[in-house]
Structure formats: structure tokens, C-alpha cells
Scaffold this motif. Sequence first.
Motif, PDB file in Angstrom:
ATOM      1  N   LEU A  88       0.898  -0.628   0.145  1.00 54.38           N
ATOM      2  CA  LEU A  88      -0.329  -0.119  -0.654  1.00 54.38           C
ATOM      3  C   LEU A  88       0.942   1.005  -0.149  1.00 54.38           C
ATOM      4  CD1 LEU A  88      -2.866  -1.096   2.352  1.00 54.38           C
ATOM      5  CD2 LEU A  88      -3.566  -0.819   0.065  1.00 54.38           C
ATOM      6  N   GLN A  93      -1.639   2.271  -7.845  1.00 59.57           N
ATOM      7  CA  GLN A  93      -3.234   1.358  -7.226  1.00 59.57           C
ATOM      8  C   GLN A  93      -3.176   0.226  -6.194  1.00 59.57           C
ATOM      9  OE1 GLN A  93      -0.691   0.103 -11.191  1.00 59.57           O
ATOM     10  NE2 GLN A  93      -1.724   2.636 -12.690  1.00 59.57           N
ATOM     11  N   PRO A  94      -4.868   0.341  -6.296  1.00 61.19           N
ATOM     12  CA  PRO A  94      -4.639  -0.985  -5.239  1.00 61.19           C
ATOM     13  C   PRO A  94      -4.354  -2.067  -6.146  1.00 61.19           C
ATOM     14  CG  PRO A  94      -6.594   0.912  -4.928  1.00 61.19           C
ATOM     15  CD  PRO A  94      -5.374   1.196  -6.415  1.00 61.19           C
ATOM     16  N   ALA A  97      -1.187  -3.178  -5.391  1.00 58.84           N
ATOM     17  CA  ALA A  97      -0.716  -2.974  -3.555  1.00 58.84           C
ATOM     18  C   ALA A  97      -1.061  -4.167  -3.059  1.00 58.84           C
ATOM     19  CB  ALA A  97      -1.837  -1.849  -3.209  1.00 58.84           C
ATOM     20  N   LEU A  98      -1.737  -5.164  -3.938  1.00 58.42           N
ATOM     21  CA  LEU A  98      -2.660  -6.021  -3.542  1.00 58.42           C
ATOM     22  C   LEU A  98      -2.146  -7.716  -4.110  1.00 58.42           C
ATOM     23  CD1 LEU A  98      -4.651  -7.793  -1.968  1.00 58.42           C
ATOM     24  CD2 LEU A  98      -6.289  -7.906  -3.960  1.00 58.42           C
TER      25      LEU A  98
END
Length: 176
Positions: A88, A93-94, A97-98
Motif C-alpha cells: 500500500l 493503484q490498489p 498494492a494487493l
Amino acid sequence: GRDLCGLLMGFGNRRRALRIGTAIRREISYYLLTITMINLGLGACAALGLWLVGMPNPILWGTVCGLLNFVPFLGPAICMGLVGVAGLLTFEQPAMALLPVLVILGLNIVESQIVTPATVAMRLSLSPVIVFLSFMLWGWLWGVAGALLAVPALAAFKIVCDHVPHLAALGRVLGE
């Protein structure tokens, strides 16, 4: 240790106790060496996977994941949490980050469901259900220390059962 065995039991039982002690030492040493090698491999794969997705300091994260994997159940969860926070902070961008968390999750699934059972369980021949129950019991009683000692203690108990005729049936229950 040997003198105490001689004082407490007859010659036949003394020899059996020494055989049991030798078997326990051999099996626990094998278990610890195997787990160490598996965790080294997991750490190397984690470093490579995290490098491929663009995480900074992948060798550090791989080392952290390999070391935390020594702590059953809790270690991989902590590793995923740490890598998730770092993801994160690193990626805007999420979805990106995942990605590091998914790398660690995927590696831990392969390690815990395929690699470790295939290498350790065959040698120790312990029932996976009994191992899980042992983790739960000792983890509940003693926390992380109990979870760390659960498999070696269970393996030692099974070795004793396998060498003592009156406990042989229990040894078969503990095995596969």
C-alpha cells in the motif's frame, strides 16, 4: 542420562529407552533440518516473486517471510500483513498494492499444502488431522511456543508409542 536409565530399569528396558532416545533425536533433527530448508526455499521464492512484481527490498521481504514461516499459522499471516502494508505504501493503484500479498499467499498455500506435507509427513508418518489438533491444543495452552513445539513433541510421543508394545495401537492412530 544413561546412568539414570540403568538405575531405573532393567537391561532390556534400558536398551529400549536408549533406542527410543536415539530415534527421537534423529527424527527431530531431520524435522528441523527439513523445515529450515523449506523455509529457505520459501524465502528465496518470495524474494523472487516480490522482485517480479516490483516491490522494493525483495531480499529483505523474502528473509522476513522465510523467518516468519517458522511460526505456524501466525507467521505467514503476519508476513502477508507486513507485505500488504508495504504494498500500500509502495504502489498507488490498489490492484498493484494487493499483488505482493497474493504472491505471499500463493507461495504459502503451495508450501503448506504440498511441499511440507510431501517432505515432512512422509518421514514422520503423522496423521495430518492429529498434527492439526496438536497445533491447536499446544497453541491454545502455550501460545506460539506451544505451536512451535507441537510437531516435535507429537513426533517424539509417536516414536515412544512405536517402541513400546503396550502403546503400539496408539502409535498407529497417530500415524497415517
